[in-house]
Scaffold this motif. Structure first.
Motif, PDB file in Angstrom:
ATOM      1  N   PRO A 381      -9.673  -1.624  -9.498  1.00 15.53           N
ATOM      2  CA  PRO A 381     -10.561  -1.828  -8.349  1.00 15.53           C
ATOM      3  C   PRO A 381     -10.357  -0.783  -7.266  1.00 15.53           C
ATOM      4  O   PRO A 381      -9.385  -0.019  -7.264  1.00 15.53           O
ATOM      5  CB  PRO A 381     -10.140  -3.212  -7.846  1.00 15.53           C
ATOM      6  N   LEU A 382     -11.276  -0.775  -6.308  1.00 21.83           N
ATOM      7  CA  LEU A 382     -11.169   0.135  -5.176  1.00 21.83           C
ATOM      8  C   LEU A 382     -10.045  -0.290  -4.232  1.00 21.83           C
ATOM      9  O   LEU A 382      -9.415   0.542  -3.585  1.00 21.83           O
ATOM     10  CB  LEU A 382     -12.503   0.175  -4.419  1.00 21.83           C
ATOM     11  N   ALA A 383      -9.782  -1.591  -4.151  1.00 19.26           N
ATOM     12  CA  ALA A 383      -8.744  -2.082  -3.241  1.00 19.26           C
ATOM     13  C   ALA A 383      -8.014  -3.256  -3.880  1.00 19.26           C
ATOM     14  O   ALA A 383      -8.571  -3.997  -4.691  1.00 19.26           O
ATOM     15  CB  ALA A 383      -9.349  -2.510  -1.908  1.00 19.26           C
ATOM     16  N   LEU A 384      -6.762  -3.410  -3.489  1.00 19.02           N
ATOM     17  CA  LEU A 384      -5.951  -4.561  -3.882  1.00 19.02           C
ATOM     18  C   LEU A 384      -5.247  -5.062  -2.635  1.00 19.02           C
ATOM     19  O   LEU A 384      -4.677  -4.273  -1.880  1.00 19.02           O
ATOM     20  CB  LEU A 384      -4.929  -4.170  -4.949  1.00 19.02           C
ATOM     21  N   TYR A 385      -5.292  -6.375  -2.426  1.00 16.39           N
ATOM     22  CA  TYR A 385      -4.673  -6.986  -1.254  1.00 16.39           C
ATOM     23  C   TYR A 385      -3.565  -7.931  -1.702  1.00 16.39           C
ATOM     24  O   TYR A 385      -3.794  -8.801  -2.551  1.00 16.39           O
ATOM     25  CB  TYR A 385      -5.729  -7.736  -0.439  1.00 16.39           C
ATOM     26  N   TYR A 386      -2.381  -7.716  -1.131  1.00 17.73           N
ATOM     27  CA  TYR A 386      -1.260  -8.602  -1.434  1.00 17.73           C
ATOM     28  C   TYR A 386      -0.805  -9.271  -0.148  1.00 17.73           C
ATOM     29  O   TYR A 386      -0.605  -8.610   0.876  1.00 17.73           O
ATOM     30  CB  TYR A 386      -0.091  -7.832  -2.055  1.00 17.73           C
ATOM     31  N   HIS A 402      -2.649  -1.044 -10.406  1.00 20.58           N
ATOM     32  CA  HIS A 402      -3.395   0.160 -10.063  1.00 20.58           C
ATOM     33  C   HIS A 402      -4.639  -0.222  -9.278  1.00 20.58           C
ATOM     34  O   HIS A 402      -5.367  -1.148  -9.654  1.00 20.58           O
ATOM     35  CB  HIS A 402      -3.809   0.931 -11.318  1.00 20.58           C
ATOM     36  N   ALA A 403      -4.863   0.493  -8.188  1.00 18.21           N
ATOM     37  CA  ALA A 403      -6.070   0.315  -7.381  1.00 18.21           C
ATOM     38  C   ALA A 403      -6.254   1.573  -6.555  1.00 18.21           C
ATOM     39  O   ALA A 403      -5.309   2.340  -6.338  1.00 18.21           O
ATOM     40  CB  ALA A 403      -5.942  -0.911  -6.474  1.00 18.21           C
ATOM     41  N   GLY A 404      -7.477   1.788  -6.074  1.00 23.33           N
ATOM     42  CA  GLY A 404      -7.720   2.956  -5.253  1.00 23.33           C
ATOM     43  C   GLY A 404      -6.857   2.975  -4.006  1.00 23.33           C
ATOM     44  O   GLY A 404      -6.327   4.011  -3.604  1.00 23.33           O
ATOM     45  N   GLY A 405      -6.712   1.841  -3.356  1.00 23.10           N
ATOM     46  CA  GLY A 405      -5.882   1.691  -2.168  1.00 23.10           C
ATOM     47  C   GLY A 405      -5.374   0.266  -2.082  1.00 23.10           C
ATOM     48  O   GLY A 405      -5.799  -0.607  -2.840  1.00 23.10           O
ATOM     49  N   MET A 406      -4.490   0.030  -1.122  1.00 25.16           N
ATOM     50  CA  MET A 406      -3.848  -1.279  -1.074  1.00 25.16           C
ATOM     51  C   MET A 406      -3.515  -1.654   0.363  1.00 25.16           C
ATOM     52  O   MET A 406      -3.209  -0.792   1.193  1.00 25.16           O
ATOM     53  CB  MET A 406      -2.577  -1.257  -1.920  1.00 25.16           C
ATOM     54  N   CYS A 407      -3.586  -2.932   0.670  1.00 24.69           N
ATOM     55  CA  CYS A 407      -3.120  -3.487   1.933  1.00 24.69           C
ATOM     56  C   CYS A 407      -2.071  -4.556   1.633  1.00 24.69           C
ATOM     57  O   CYS A 407      -2.254  -5.364   0.710  1.00 24.69           O
ATOM     58  CB  CYS A 407      -4.243  -4.158   2.702  1.00 24.69           C
ATOM     59  N   LEU A 408      -1.021  -4.560   2.416  1.00 23.55           N
ATOM     60  CA  LEU A 408      -0.052  -5.642   2.386  1.00 23.55           C
ATOM     61  C   LEU A 408      -0.288  -6.512   3.614  1.00 23.55           C
ATOM     62  O   LEU A 408      -0.247  -6.034   4.749  1.00 23.55           O
ATOM     63  CB  LEU A 408       1.382  -5.105   2.399  1.00 23.55           C
TER      64      LEU A 408
END
Length: 478
Positions: A381-386, A402-408
């Motif tokens: 995906p384009l983003a992953l949120y944890y 794997h993702a384009g970007g990520m937020c914690l």
């Protein structure tokens, strides 16, 4: 020039071709704009956006049917202006040639990299954020010294006209120009031999854009989307998680490429998540009818598409949990209540397609390994949120996905960080822009090897077989 946009596709294509040719000629006459010129371009853009912000907000609201001016300012205008200022402050350093090492066998010599503009850049803009997704790539293109043609979406005619007028006031059309038009114009746009083409939109259309660009060997940056998941850990604060999920999913009525598309939640915490999300949504958006903060779905087609996704899910066994009362909506209002979906499965369209609206499936999981395996089986995906505070678990998610970007412990905010690259991976896109990565995307890194009068290399010129070569082989080929 500030003539109105053509009213037929044939006229629009003819104008597009004239603009492209004019920008090509202008770039050939000025292939390496100075830092001062580029900074001036960025300052012109900044001043124009600030001066005409009210007109832009009104135009975007017209295209959507209704969208809060605050939402446009916060989600489009503010990050666009911050991007301009970030680039302008750092531009001179990015332009500076970079010294590189020359290997001992090739001494004496020097090597450096010079960053040159590519030429004429094409920018294809989607309908969901017509301002930010036009201005963001434009800022990177101008910072790198390029000319730019911008193709706006046919779904946002008011935004297209407003942005065309504003940019025509700030720039000659040989530097920046806006075109509109239907699908045939978009196809003609993608088929032009740009020096780089950036497309933001759906994965399906992205494939067609890449295919058209391939005919000219045009390099592409594709910003697509996909089903961006939110993964909730055992240690996550449910109150904080729900607050941030409600905002990220509610922004622009879920019509955001990095909106959380579905949630993976520990099985024993699903009920708590539903309760917390219900409270947060009702706090942030207490009602749909007559609410100035409620964004409409962009058009009838997408409103009907979302209704069909919901109907399909319910017909196949999902439980829908509407979080607001939608029974008293005025006729013709393209509003949709934020709705949670429980007991979903992969047979449902809502789990196969990017939702792009206020529907949020919740999937229970039993172990983190199970959740990570679920993510690994699906397109990146384009983003992953944890969401979670356990450092070891955070590392497992970062390294195991794997993702384009990520937020914690947040969502969507990664897009507004100018010092982070933004881009997809696999089905969610390719290439990056924003900040320095945007400057590099729209620049050619030209390697330059510089030799002086003295040339030790003549010792290895033919005829071969001397002792020097034997010595070189003994020391370097081992």
């Amino acid at each position: 020039m500030d003539a109105a946009l053509p009213t037929t596709d044939a006229a629009a294509i003819a104008r597009l071709e004239r603009l492209f040719a004019a920008q090509r000629r202008a770039f050939a006459a000025d292939p390496m704009p100075s830092a001062e010129r580029r900074r001036d371009d960025l300052s012109r853009l900044e001043a124009a956006l600030v001066r005409h912000q009210e007109a832009l907000c009104k135009a975007i609201a017209r295209d959507f049917g209704h969208r809060s001016h605050d939402e446009t300012r916060l989600a489009e205008l503010l990050p666009a202006l911050e991007g301009i200022r970030f680039n302008r402050r750092r531009l001179k350093g990015w332009m500076r040639p970079a010294r590189r090492r020359v290997g001992l066998p090739f001494q004496p010599a020097r090597a450096r990299v010079v960053y040159q503009p590519l030429g004429v850049v094409g920018i294809m803009v989607p309908w969901n954020y017509p301002l930010f997704l036009a201005i963001g790539p434009l800022v990177s293109a101008l910072a790198a010294g390029n000319r730019a043609l911008i193709k706006m979406s046919e779904a946002t005619p008011a935004s297209t006209e407003a942005l065309r007028r504003i940019l025509a006031e700030a720039f000659d059309e040989t530097r920046v120009a806006v075109v509109g038009g239907e699908v045939t114009v978009a196809e003609a746009f993608a088929a032009l031999p740009f020096d780089h083409l950036l497309f933001t939109g759906s994965t399906a259309v992205g494939r067609r854009v890449m295919q058209a660009a391939a005919a000219n060997l045009t390099p592409v940056t594709l910003e697509l989307g996909g089903k961006s998941p939110a993964l909730i850990g055992d240690e996550a604060s449910m109150a904080h998680t729900a607050e941030r999920l409600a905002f990220g999913k509610g922004l622009n009525a879920g019509q955001t490429c990095v909106a959380p598309d579905y949630v993976l939640c520990p099985r024993d915490r699903v009920a708590a998540l539903v309760e917390a999300l219900t409270g947060q949504v009702r706090r942030q958006l207490p009602r749909l009818a007559d609410n100035p903060d409620a964004t409409w779905i962009i058009n009838d087609h997408h409103h009907e598409r979302l209704r069909a996704l919901l109907d399909d899910a319910e017909a196949k066994g999902a439980t829908a949990v509407p979080l607001l009362d939608a029974d008293v909506l005025p006729a013709g209002a393209r509003l949709m209540a934020p709705t949670l979906l429980l007991e979903v499965n992969d047979e449902m369209r809502v789990m196969q397609e990017e939702i792009f609206g206020p529907l949020l499936p919740i999937l229970p999981y039993d172990t983190l390994e199970q959740a990570l395996a679920y993510l690994a089986e699906r397109p990146r995906p384009l983003a992953l949120y944890y969401f979670g505070t356990d450092g070891a678990e955070q590392r497992r998610v970062i390294e195991g996905s794997h993702a384009g970007g990520m937020c914690l412990n947040d969502c969507v905010m990664q897009v507004a960080q100018d010092d982070l690259p933004f881009g997809g991976i696999g089905a969610s896109g390719m290439g990056h822009y924003h900040g320095r990565e945007g400057f590099l995307t729209f620049s050619h890194a030209k390697g330059i090897y510089h030799k002086g009068r003295f040339n030790a290399a003549h010792l290895i010129y033919p005829p071969y077989g001397g002792r020097l070569l034997q010595w070189l082989y003994r020391w370097w080929l081992r």
